[in-house]
Design a protein around this motif. Structure first.
Motif, mmCIF file in Angstrom:
data_model
loop_
_atom_site.group_PDB
_atom_site.id
_atom_site.type_symbol
_atom_site.label_atom_id
_atom_site.label_comp_id
_atom_site.label_asym_id
_atom_site.label_seq_id
_atom_site.Cartn_x
_atom_site.Cartn_y
_atom_site.Cartn_z
ATOM 1 N N GLU A 1 51.296 12.210 -4.955
ATOM 2 C CA GLU A 1 51.214 10.641 -4.790
ATOM 3 C C GLU A 1 51.116 10.244 -6.421
ATOM 4 N N LYS A 2 50.885 11.104 -7.033
ATOM 5 C CA LYS A 2 51.135 10.370 -8.739
ATOM 6 C C LYS A 2 52.145 10.994 -9.417
ATOM 7 N N ARG B 1 46.655 14.639 -4.142
ATOM 8 C CA ARG B 1 46.287 14.156 -5.074
ATOM 9 C C ARG B 1 47.425 14.413 -6.397
ATOM 10 N N SER C 1 43.864 19.451 -0.641
ATOM 11 C CA SER C 1 43.689 17.477 -1.187
ATOM 12 C C SER C 1 43.863 17.491 -2.392
ATOM 13 N N ASN C 2 44.030 18.594 -4.068
ATOM 14 C CA ASN C 2 44.144 18.565 -4.631
ATOM 15 C C ASN C 2 45.762 18.006 -5.096
#
Length: 793
Positions: A128-129, A125, A121-122
């Motif tokens: 995407e950033k 994220r 999950s990290n």
């Protein structure tokens, strides 16, 4: 006693056994062999109870080896119970620990899965950033990239325009320099133009640049045409002396244009200079023949002088124009001479041919020395090699190779010369010779050496191999000629002059064999490598060796014929009526006198001692064989006569020993091979005479003596010995019957005609002693001294 009391009366040991058996509570587990081996290696225990092949009976016998040891059974049982309880406890603890470990592992696995889910999950994220950040940076730097690309395009355009301006300017300046005939400036400008044109090859799609490139190519063609016009005007128009500088500068322009143009200009010059040569020596047949080949080279020498004096200033030295003209001249000359040789093939004048070849080879050597100078002294070349172009030079046989197919005429002429020479040699009497070898042999090899030296300058290829074959042919003919000079009459006695003649021929054959080897080595050295395996004179050497062998045989035969009167005296002597043994017979003295002079002459005239040793071997072998055969012609021989013959045989042996040492230092022993050969022949004679010497009665005695000495069961051979003794038919009958009784069942063994029955002196003496033979040796030993006048020392 009832059952209960019996039960209560069980011994403690029985209780222990029951407890150990545990009513089946302890089950035996069988494991796979590999698994059991692995467990054993991990545990690394030496306890028998842990072994996979545990045998309880063997273990019990080990603990209780005898009845007295049963007293300790309680202690053993106590130890075993203790060990069983300890193992049960360990097993319970292991089971408990494994159960707890399984529960802990499941808990750890759930925690790890949860951590992986959070990590993924990290990661999503962060990704995407990152994408968002990249888009933001592209938006920020979009205008900067456009400006940077515009700057690069502008820079390239400026550079291209600047080079284009330079190219246009250089082309204009080049046109001006060409129009003003300023070829030094033109060479520099043309080099600049060529460098700039490289950058515009990728812009041919631009119309203006394509036109500019076409103008540059046209200008270069015009420049090349102008330069060729300059040379044509100077050399053809007769203005050369005033244009040296202009032409030399124009050559630098040609270097810039390219090597192809430079070669074209050099070829033009060569064609121009050789035009007169072709007109003179191809059209005018009066000066085109082989006899006038020197005129060709003289004409070209004048051309080279003209180049050195007048033309070389127009060309740069590194163009090597004179060398190129020389190569072109050589090629034309080779073509012309090939045509002339083909025309003259059927009526070839060998003298003219050789003169033409020699002149051509000298000319090639001079060209090589001019255009490929070397330190001749440092290379240690011979005078012949200095005067011709060596292999590896571009002028090596550049012209003279056309003569190779026609050198057969020279070889044919040499064949005739050698034929006439051999006829001259054949007619020369050997009596006039003064040296130890025939003068004709040294003359022949001198002729070979002269021919070889001259021919090596002409060719070292196939014609040279043909010359080698010719040499071999006449060496064989010379050997046949030597053979024909040997005495042909096999029954003629020879005198001192004949001996000298035969020795002269043997010496000559030996000299020829050795010199043939040297000749072969020289020929192999000179001929090209591809033909070397074909140069072989083994057949010729064998021919000369055969001559030497035939000469030795002629000497042996001739000297034997000289002592034939002595053998006749031997045959005429009544050996069957000899009453007493005296000194050696008269025929022995005659033989000694004859050999003294004959063998002394042989020793004197031989050039090599090896042939004298060979002669002694052959003569002794032949002489003893002839003497042995003559003994059979002297029948009958009495016992006293046999004793006299033994004395004569020893005297002859002494003569032959002295013969081998004639001319040697006192005390010198003959060669061991000669002694062996002499002893073998003498022993054979002595064996025969000792059998004759043996009385025929008792018959078993002479039979025993014969068999011991000859080991021969041939009835015919034995009968010859009996006939030699002069026995009558009746006497022979009794002896032959005794001999036949000694023949074994497979007794066909024979030594031939009483030949080869060689036994040592000691063996002979022992055999005769065993047979009871009695010898009258007093007179035999007393007659051993040979008069001093008869000795050959």
């Amino acid at each position: 006693m009832d059952a209960s009391s019996t039960k209560d009366a069980k011994s403690p040991s029985q209780d222990a056994v029951d407890e150990l058996e545990g009513d089946g509570r302890h089950e035996t587990i069988s494991l796979e062999p590999d698994l059991d081996l692995a467990i054993s290696s991990v545990l690394a225990t030496k306890d028998p109870l842990d072994s996979s092949d545990f045998d309880p009976i063997e273990y019990i016998n080990l603990i209780f080896p005898n009845e007295q040891s049963l007293a300790t059974i309680d202690n053993v049982l106590t130890k075993l119970r203790t060990k069983i309880r300890r193992m049960d406890i360990e097993m319970r603890e292991l089971v408990r620990s494994q159960t707890d470990a399984g529960q802990q592992t499941a808990s750890d696995l759930r925690d790890a899965q949860k951590a992986i889910t959070e990590l993924y999950s990290n990661y999503e994220r962060i990704r995407e950033k990152a994408v968002q950040s990249e888009k933001m940076v592209q938006e920020i730097t979009k205008d900067i990239k456009s400006l940077d690309q515009a700057k690069n395009n502008l820079t390239v355009s400026v550079i291209v325009l600047r080079r284009l301006h330079m190219l246009v300017s250089a082309l204009d300046q080049l046109r001006g320099a060409v129009s003003r005939r300023q070829y030094t400036d033109a060479a520099s400008l043309l080099q600049v133009v060529n460098q700039l044109l490289v950058h515009f090859k990728g812009f041919r799609s631009v119309d203006q640049i394509a036109v500019l490139l076409e103008d540059a190519a046209k200008l270069q063609v015009d420049l090349k045409r102008a330069i060729f016009g300059e040379f044509e005007g100077a050399f053809v128009g007769g203005t050369l002396r005033s244009q040296y500088q202009t032409l030399h500068e124009a050559c630098r322009v040609v270097d810039v244009i390219g090597a192809e143009t430079r070669q074209e200009l050099v070829n033009w010059y060569c064609e121009l200079q050789l035009k007169d040569y072709r007109n003179i020596f191809r059209i005018n047949q009066e000066v085109a023949g082989l006899a006038d080949v020197s005129r060709r080279y003289a004409w070209f020498k004048r051309l080279l002088k003209t180049y050195d004096d007048d033309h070389c200033a127009a060309f740069p030295n590194d163009w090597r124009v004179a060398e190129a003209a020389s190569e072109k001249f050589c090629q034309d000359t080779r073509k012309d001479l090939s045509e002339q040789l083909a025309k003259a093939d059927h009526n070839m004048d060998v003298k003219v041919l050789l003169q033409a070849i020699q002149t051509t080879v000298d000319f090639e050597g001079k060209l090589h020395k001019r255009f490929d100078p070397r330190d001749l002294e440092a290379e240690k070349l011979t005078e012949v090699e200095v005067n011709q172009a060596p292999p590896g030079s571009k002028f090596h046989k550049i012209i003279s190779s056309c003569f190779d197919p026609y050198l057969r005429h020279y070889i044919d002429s040499q064949d005739k010369v050698l034929s006439d020479l051999l006829e001259t040699y054949r007619s020369r009497p050997t009596a006039t010779e003064e040296e130890s070898v025939l003068a004709s042999s040294t003359d022949l090899f001198y002729s070979y050496r002269q021919t070889l030296g001259a021919f090596a300058k002409l060719s070292t290829k196939k014609p040279f191999l043909d010359l080698c074959i010719l040499f071999g042919k006449w060496l064989r003919n010379y050997a046949d000629m030597l053979l024909s000079k040997l005495p042909s009459d096999e029954k003629k006695a020879i005198g001192n002059e004949d001996i000298r003649s035969i020795c002269l021929i043997i010496n000559t054959a030996d000299y020829c064999a050795a010199t043939t080897t040297q000749l072969e080595e020289k020929l192999v050295e000179k001929i090209d490598e591809e033909f070397r395996p074909s140069v072989n004179f083994n057949l010729e050497r064998d021919g000369f060796v055969n001559v030497s062998g035939s000469g030795i045989r002629a000497l042996v035969r001739g000297i034997e014929n000289s002592i034939e009167p002595a053998f006749n005296t031997m045959l005429k002597k009544p050996w069957g009526t000899v009453e007493a043994v005296g000194d050696q017979s008269d025929y022995v003295n005659t033989i000694a006198t004859t050999l003294q002079f004959s063998v002394g002459a042989v020793k004197q005239h031989f050039a090599s001692n090896k042939y004298f040793r060979t002669f002694c071997d052959k003569f002794s072998e032949s002489f003893l064989g002839r003497y042995y055969n003559n003994i059979f012609k002297c029948k009958p021989i009495s016992e006293v006569g046999a004793e006299q013959m033994l004395l004569d045989t020893h005297a002859l042996k002494t003569i032959l020993l002295q013969m081998a040492n004639i001319g040697a230092e006192p005390g010198t022993q003959p060669p061991s091979t000669y002694l062996k050969l002499l002893n073998k022949g003498v022993t054979k004679v002595e064996q025969l005479l000792k059998v004759v010497l043996r009385p025929y009665e008792p018959v078993e005695g002479i039979v025993e003596t014969y068999l011991l000495l000859f080991n021969d069961y041939s009835i015919a051979n034995f009968q010859k010995v009996l006939e030699l003794k002069g026995l009558k038919r009746a006497e022979q009958q009794a002896v032959m019957e005794a001999f036949q009784r000694r023949i074994p069942p497979d007794g066909n063994k024979s030594v031939g005609d009483l030949a080869g029955a060689g036994a040592s002196t000691n063996a002979t003496a022992a055999a005769l002693a065993a047979a009871g033979a009695k010898f009258n040796m007093r007179k035999f030993v007393a007659g051993m001294n040979i008069p001093a006048s008869m000795k050959l020392g």
